[in-house]
Every structure is written in C-alpha cells, then in structure tokens.
Design a protein around this motif. Sequence first.
Motif, short mmCIF file in Angstrom:
data_model
loop_
_atom_site.label_atom_id
_atom_site.label_comp_id
_atom_site.label_asym_id
_atom_site.label_seq_id
_atom_site.Cartn_x
_atom_site.Cartn_y
_atom_site.Cartn_z
N CYS A 3 0.56 -0.86 -0.23
CA CYS A 3 -0.14 0.41 0.00
C CYS A 3 0.72 0.92 -0.14
O CYS A 3 0.50 2.09 -0.18
CB CYS A 3 -1.22 0.05 1.13
SG CYS A 3 0.01 -0.42 2.78
N CYS A 51 -1.17 -2.09 4.81
CA CYS A 51 -0.79 -3.63 4.62
C CYS A 51 0.17 -4.08 4.91
O CYS A 51 0.21 -5.85 5.19
CB CYS A 51 -0.70 -3.54 3.27
SG CYS A 51 0.76 -3.19 2.49
N HIS A 52 1.00 -3.73 5.81
CA HIS A 52 2.27 -5.19 6.20
C HIS A 52 2.93 -5.35 5.43
O HIS A 52 3.95 -5.99 5.87
CB HIS A 52 1.80 -5.29 7.41
CG HIS A 52 1.64 -4.62 8.43
ND1 HIS A 52 -0.09 -4.26 8.85
CD2 HIS A 52 1.94 -3.78 9.82
CE1 HIS A 52 -0.48 -3.38 9.91
NE2 HIS A 52 0.61 -3.27 10.81
N CYS A 70 5.43 -4.24 3.64
CA CYS A 70 7.02 -3.84 3.43
C CYS A 70 7.60 -4.08 4.42
O CYS A 70 9.03 -4.12 4.91
CB CYS A 70 7.03 -2.50 3.69
SG CYS A 70 6.18 -1.49 4.73
N CYS A 102 7.30 1.71 4.53
CA CYS A 102 6.96 2.91 3.71
C CYS A 102 6.71 3.96 4.61
O CYS A 102 6.31 5.16 3.84
CB CYS A 102 5.56 2.25 3.21
SG CYS A 102 4.35 1.73 3.95
#
Length: 378
Positions: free
Chosen positions: A330, A335-336, A338, A366
């Motif tokens: 995202c 969204c986790h 990364c 991010c």
Amino acid sequence: MIRLRKLARAASVLTTPLAPEDILSLFNPVFSARQLRGIVTRVVAETADSATIFFRPGRGWKAHQAGQWARIGVELDGVRHWRSYSLSAPAGQDPAITVTDVGAVSGVLVRNTRPGDVLFLAPPQGDFVLPEHPRPLLMLTAGSGITPVMSMVRTLVPHRPDADVVLIHSARTPEDSIFREELSELADQFPNFKVTHWFTGERGRVDFSSAAMLDELCPDWRHRAAYACGPEGFLDDAEALWSAEAAAAAEGSTLTEGSAAGESHQPEGPFAADPINLIIERFTTSLAAGAGHDGGLVTFEASDREVEVDGSTPLLDVGEDAGVLMPSGCRMGICHSCLTPLRAGHVRDLRTGEVHGEPGQLIQTCVSAAAGPVNLDI
Ligand SMILES: Cc1cc2nc3c(=O)[nH]c(=O)nc-3n(C[C@H](O)[C@H](O)[C@H](O)COP(=O)(O)OP(=O)(O)OC[C@H]3O[C@@H](n4cnc5c(N)ncnc54)[C@H](O)[C@@H]3O)c2cc1C
Ligand code: FES
C-alpha cells in the motif's frame, strides 16, 4: 492439479536450468506456484487518464468483497513494483481495477496494458466493505475514490430492492468523472439509488466546513452509514465534520445552524441504535508529522548497499532508489507488506514523528525514515 504436478515432474526431468513452473508458465501464463498472477482479459478507457483493467486471476486468488483492494505488481525495467488498487467490479464477478494515471506504475497500467498481459497479484483485502446488515447508505467520493464505491453500488443497487443508497461524487469536469454515465443510468433505473454529480470546475469544492451542504443534498445524512474515499483534503474535511457532529450528538445538541438549541440529531427509527459514523478509505497518507529531522547512513546489509539519507524519505523509497528489491504494497502503512527486520539503529515513524527501534524489530519501511544510522536486514 494431479495432471499439472505430473507435467511439472516431467518438465523437471527434461529441462534445466528453467524450473518446472517456468516451463508450465510458458503454456499457462497464470500458472505459478510461487507468485499469484492474473492475465488481462480486457482494457476499457474510462476518461482521458483512467482505464479499467479486467483480469482472470490464477489459483490462490479469493473472491473479493465489494470495496476491497488488491496489491498489483508490475515490472518496469526489470524491477517489480507493487501498488494497491481497489477492485471496481461487483462482488461475484471477475475482478477489475480502475486506475488513474498519476505516476510511474499507474501510467504504465493505464497507457500500456493490453489483453494477454500478465499481472502479479496478491489476494484481495481491506475492511472498507458494505455493512453486514442492510442500512441506508451515504457514499462520498471524489476523483479516483469512486472505484471501491463503484463495486459496492454495482453489487447492491441492481440486486437488492431494499437498498437505499445516496452517492455524492465529485470530479473536476463531466469528462473527468469516472463511471458518470453508468451511475446516471443506474439512478434512472433504480429509484433506491440517488446520485449527485458535483463538478468542482463549475461549483467549487464540496464544502464540509458545516453541515449545510449535506443537509441540502441528503437531508437524512445523519441517519445513514457513511463511506468516503477521495483525496486527503476531502477526507480530512469530511472526517472533521463527522467528528463534530458525533460530539454534538453525544452532548444532545447540534452544531447545525438554525437548529433549535438542544435538538438532537441521533438517528431515529430502525437505526436509532447506530451512532453517526463515517468509514474512510485512503489512497495516500500524510507523512508530514515526521519530516524535517536529520537522517543518517542506511545500510541494506544483505544487498550490500549503503546510502546517506535525510530524515524525511521513507526507507522504502531509499531502498528502491538504491536498487534494493524492497517488499511493498500500500505504501502508506496499512498492509504490512513492507515489514523488514531492523538490525541496528533507530527509525522515525513519518506519520507520528515517534522514534523507535530495537534490534530484530520489524519496521514498516514505507512510513519510516532514518533517525541516525540504520542497518536493515535486507
Ligand atoms: C488501499 C488503496 C487503494 C487504492 N486504489 C486505487 C484505485 O482504485 N485507483 C487508483 O488509481 N489508485 C488507487 N490507489 C493508489 C495507487 O496504489 C497508487 O498509489 C497510485 O496509482 C500512484 O502510483 P504510481 O506509481 O503511479 O505513482 P507514484 O510515483 O507512486 O506516486 C505519485 C504521487 O501520486 C499520489 N497518488 C497516489 N494515488 C493517487 C490518486 N489516486 N490520485 C492522485 N494522486 C495520487 C502519491 O501519493 C504520490 O505523491 C490505491 C491506494 C491504496 C493504498
Ligand atoms: S507497504 Fe503497506 S504497510 Fe508498508
């Protein structure tokens, strides 16, 4: 499946160095045991800078709920970039995304995608979805923010005679307004669906600074479950109005001009128990809170790269610019995808300004910037 496995075994014996699944993907581009893929079946231009891309996903995809989004991977110059896109097709049908060209990945999706192209995918997710039990709904959208709501409208309006949906959609001009004709046709056909097309080029921005505009466009708005998706300023203003109204309702009074003192705007009738609520989907997030601090030397340990950075640039961007294969989704902290282990150093959360960092901690690259020297396990 058994046939595919046998074929994979045979291919494994007969070929080298290609992996069996690479051979299978020559025959069926959607096949991959490692990475979910989809094949583009149709591309429809929506406006001068947006298009809808229909695709047939491979195994591992799960049917989407109206309003959900998926991560889409696109290869540019040999590097795979991931972005998130709401699914604009109704629930129960093959998925589609509607993309507006605002940058590198969206530009390629809108301008260069053709039927037969392969997209890299992750399964749908997100909780910007229709309420479990039917309720009168108010949808507030602007620009490309119409996409998840379009899926909801398409899912609900033609199939549920008890649906009661009011949509206020803002775009700069009629030509810029994605799905304008389809929305008008649905409104003509189904009396339970009302749409206001708001063109900012003619009327200025939708005004959430007081309840006056909503009172005019949708007098019973306080009694509806509300959803909003659009640019940051639009969502922040709507959120502020809803918070003020909820606070006023909780006090048993109202902020609405002209109301008698003490008049309550709590929902009445079948929705009396429901609080005034607004559900928001954001495509971007503000990272301003953590900006303006010193950075440091960032080491991407496994990739053998080092970069001197400021304290405002997300580590995801730093890594990508340095040629490191960074996981992402995202790109805004929801969204986790990364998450990357921190070996040493401290990072600043760019949303809040908070500094944190323990060795081994998984950090969201991010929304994190270097707060001094940082060593990442990637
Ligand atoms: C949950 C979620 C759902 C999304 N759904 C959609 C969708 O249905 N359709 C769609 O077109 N995009 C959608 N986006 C945005 C999308 O993921 C990308 O951020 C966007 O396409 C820009 O990527 P890029 O590589 O082209 O540009 P980048 O170079 O990554 O970004 C360029 C700039 O554009 C900004 N930006 C991002 N999205 C928009 C936008 N929609 N309008 C104006 N500026 C924007 C970014 O903040 C950045 O400053 C969604 C994002 C999220 C998190
Ligand atoms: S990319 Fe989604 S949380 Fe970082």
